[in-house]
Design a protein around this motif. Structure first.
Motif, PDB file in Angstrom:
ATOM      1  N   UNK A 183     -20.478   7.400   7.962  1.00 40.09           N
ATOM      2  CA  UNK A 183     -19.360   8.277   8.331  1.00 40.09           C
ATOM      3  C   UNK A 183     -18.017   7.547   8.305  1.00 40.09           C
ATOM      4  N   UNK A 184     -18.040   6.335   7.729  1.00 38.91           N
ATOM      5  CA  UNK A 184     -16.787   5.577   7.607  1.00 38.91           C
ATOM      6  C   UNK A 184     -16.137   5.843   6.254  1.00 38.91           C
ATOM      7  N   UNK A 185     -14.839   6.100   6.283  1.00 38.83           N
ATOM      8  CA  UNK A 185     -14.080   6.257   5.048  1.00 38.83           C
ATOM      9  C   UNK A 185     -12.858   5.350   5.142  1.00 38.83           C
ATOM     10  N   UNK A 186     -12.686   4.496   4.124  1.00 37.72           N
ATOM     11  CA  UNK A 186     -11.581   3.547   4.144  1.00 37.72           C
ATOM     12  C   UNK A 186     -10.667   3.775   2.949  1.00 37.72           C
ATOM     13  N   UNK A 187      -9.377   3.811   3.250  1.00 42.59           N
ATOM     14  CA  UNK A 187      -8.372   3.776   2.192  1.00 42.59           C
ATOM     15  C   UNK A 187      -7.792   2.363   2.229  1.00 42.59           C
ATOM     16  N   UNK A 188      -8.269   1.489   1.344  1.00 45.85           N
ATOM     17  CA  UNK A 188      -7.895   0.076   1.444  1.00 45.85           C
ATOM     18  C   UNK A 188      -6.391  -0.150   1.277  1.00 45.85           C
ATOM     19  N   UNK A 189      -5.776   0.608   0.376  1.00 48.84           N
ATOM     20  CA  UNK A 189      -4.353   0.383   0.115  1.00 48.84           C
ATOM     21  C   UNK A 189      -3.506   0.886   1.273  1.00 48.84           C
TER      22      UNK A 189
ATOM     23  N   UNK B 110       0.155 -14.407 -11.302  1.00 50.14           N
ATOM     24  CA  UNK B 110      -1.027 -13.894 -10.605  1.00 50.14           C
ATOM     25  C   UNK B 110      -0.630 -12.951  -9.478  1.00 50.14           C
ATOM     26  N   UNK B 111       0.346 -13.356  -8.686  1.00 51.86           N
ATOM     27  CA  UNK B 111       0.757 -12.522  -7.542  1.00 51.86           C
ATOM     28  C   UNK B 111       1.350 -11.201  -8.031  1.00 51.86           C
ATOM     29  N   UNK B 112       2.091 -11.237  -9.114  1.00 54.01           N
ATOM     30  CA  UNK B 112       2.682  -9.993  -9.635  1.00 54.01           C
ATOM     31  C   UNK B 112       1.590  -9.071 -10.180  1.00 54.01           C
ATOM     32  N   UNK B 113       0.591  -9.659 -10.820  1.00 53.29           N
ATOM     33  CA  UNK B 113      -0.527  -8.844 -11.336  1.00 53.29           C
ATOM     34  C   UNK B 113      -1.257  -8.153 -10.196  1.00 53.29           C
ATOM     35  N   UNK B 114      -1.506  -8.914  -9.123  1.00 54.35           N
ATOM     36  CA  UNK B 114      -2.205  -8.340  -7.970  1.00 54.35           C
ATOM     37  C   UNK B 114      -1.398  -7.191  -7.387  1.00 54.35           C
ATOM     38  N   UNK B 115      -0.100  -7.364  -7.391  1.00 56.23           N
ATOM     39  CA  UNK B 115       0.763  -6.341  -6.807  1.00 56.23           C
ATOM     40  C   UNK B 115       0.657  -5.052  -7.618  1.00 56.23           C
ATOM     41  N   UNK B 116       0.596  -5.183  -8.946  1.00 55.43           N
ATOM     42  CA  UNK B 116       0.454  -3.989  -9.784  1.00 55.43           C
ATOM     43  C   UNK B 116      -0.841  -3.257  -9.477  1.00 55.43           C
ATOM     44  N   UNK B 117      -1.924  -4.023  -9.323  1.00 60.01           N
ATOM     45  CA  UNK B 117      -3.212  -3.407  -9.010  1.00 60.01           C
ATOM     46  C   UNK B 117      -3.103  -2.655  -7.690  1.00 60.01           C
ATOM     47  N   UNK B 118      -2.393  -3.288  -6.752  1.00 63.50           N
ATOM     48  CA  UNK B 118      -2.254  -2.697  -5.439  1.00 63.50           C
ATOM     49  C   UNK B 118      -1.513  -1.370  -5.495  1.00 63.50           C
ATOM     50  N   UNK B 119      -0.618  -1.242  -6.474  1.00 64.62           N
ATOM     51  CA  UNK B 119       0.199  -0.030  -6.518  1.00 64.62           C
ATOM     52  C   UNK B 119      -0.488   1.144  -7.206  1.00 64.62           C
ATOM     53  N   UNK B 120      -1.676   0.887  -7.787  1.00 66.45           N
ATOM     54  CA  UNK B 120      -2.391   2.007  -8.393  1.00 66.45           C
ATOM     55  C   UNK B 120      -2.950   2.907  -7.292  1.00 66.45           C
ATOM     56  N   UNK B 121      -3.220   4.194  -7.648  1.00 72.27           N
ATOM     57  CA  UNK B 121      -3.665   5.121  -6.617  1.00 72.27           C
ATOM     58  C   UNK B 121      -4.902   4.613  -5.872  1.00 72.27           C
TER      59      UNK B 121
END
Ligand code: CA
Length: 222
Positions: free
Chosen positions: A135-141, A116-127
């Protein structure tokens, strides 16, 4: 092939984990104390760290704290805690552990949590996808928030709370729901922590960004 670091001073247990993880096809390395675990974790060579809390030299929580402070790229950490270590679990999640496993554990559970943790990490690494609200803009990653183009500094918790609201706009959430989603399933504390953090956020991003729904909770409208 994912590379996993095992930091565990019970050498028999560390060796058992190593065998099982290798059998699953992962590469492993191990450390038997806090300081060497920290320096290996900081090498950036690992995709995940299994970190025991009770370690000689430096406790697992201290290793985690220093890792999060010094690491250049995010490494998922799963804590191995004692059965009665409730405060360790809470402190660990608060310090940025991704998950924890209570000893004694079944190896299947460890393998499942790692996947599960490795899968989440892959998702995190996507653009990164940007979230917007007014007027708020967030880049979550990238952990970046701007308001009208100007950067806003948020603590990790403030950021996580705002992120959750921006990911689910136009929906009312109760304090309990926000606690569960943002603070985590094991958080022990008062629901007024939510009110406190909402007021921190309003101070930083503007008082109208997040509305109070009287008697219910909070909503972020877009
Ligand atoms: Ca130990």
């Amino acid at each position: 092939m994912a590379r996993i670091l095992i930091v565990e001073d019970e050498e028999k247990l560390a060796r058992m984990l190593e065998l099982e993880l290798r059998y699953e096809g992962w590469a492993t390395d191990k450390s038997f104390d806090g300081p060497s675990g920290l320096s290996k974790a900081l090498s950036g060579e690992f995709d995940l760290v299994l970190l025991d809390v009770m370690l000689p030299g430096l406790s697992g929580l201290e290793v985690l704290r220093r890792l999060r402070r010094e690491e250049k790229s995010y490494t998922p950490v799963i804590l191995l805690t004692a059965r009665d270590g409730v405060t360790d679990k809470v402190a660990g999640l608060d310090m940025g552990a991704d998950d924890y496993i209570t000893k004694p554990f079944a190896i299947e559970e460890v393998l499942a949590r790692i996947r599960t943790a490795l899968r989440k990490r892959e998702t995190r690494q996507q653009p990164a996808e940007l979230l917007t609200a007014g007027d708020l803009v967030m880049d979550p990653e990238g952990h970046i928030l701007t308001k009208g183009g100007e950067p806003v500094n948020l603590t990790r918790r403030e950021f996580d709370l705002l992120r959750f609201l921006m990911e689910h706009p136009n929906r009312v959430f109760t304090r309990e729901q926000l606690l569960q989603q943002v603070w985590g399933y094991d958080y022990v504390g008062e629901t007024n922590a939510v009110d406190v953090y909402i007021s921190f956020l309003r101070n930083k991003v503007g008082s109208r960004a997040i509305e109070t729904v009287r008697g219910v909770g909070y909503i972020l409208r877009t």
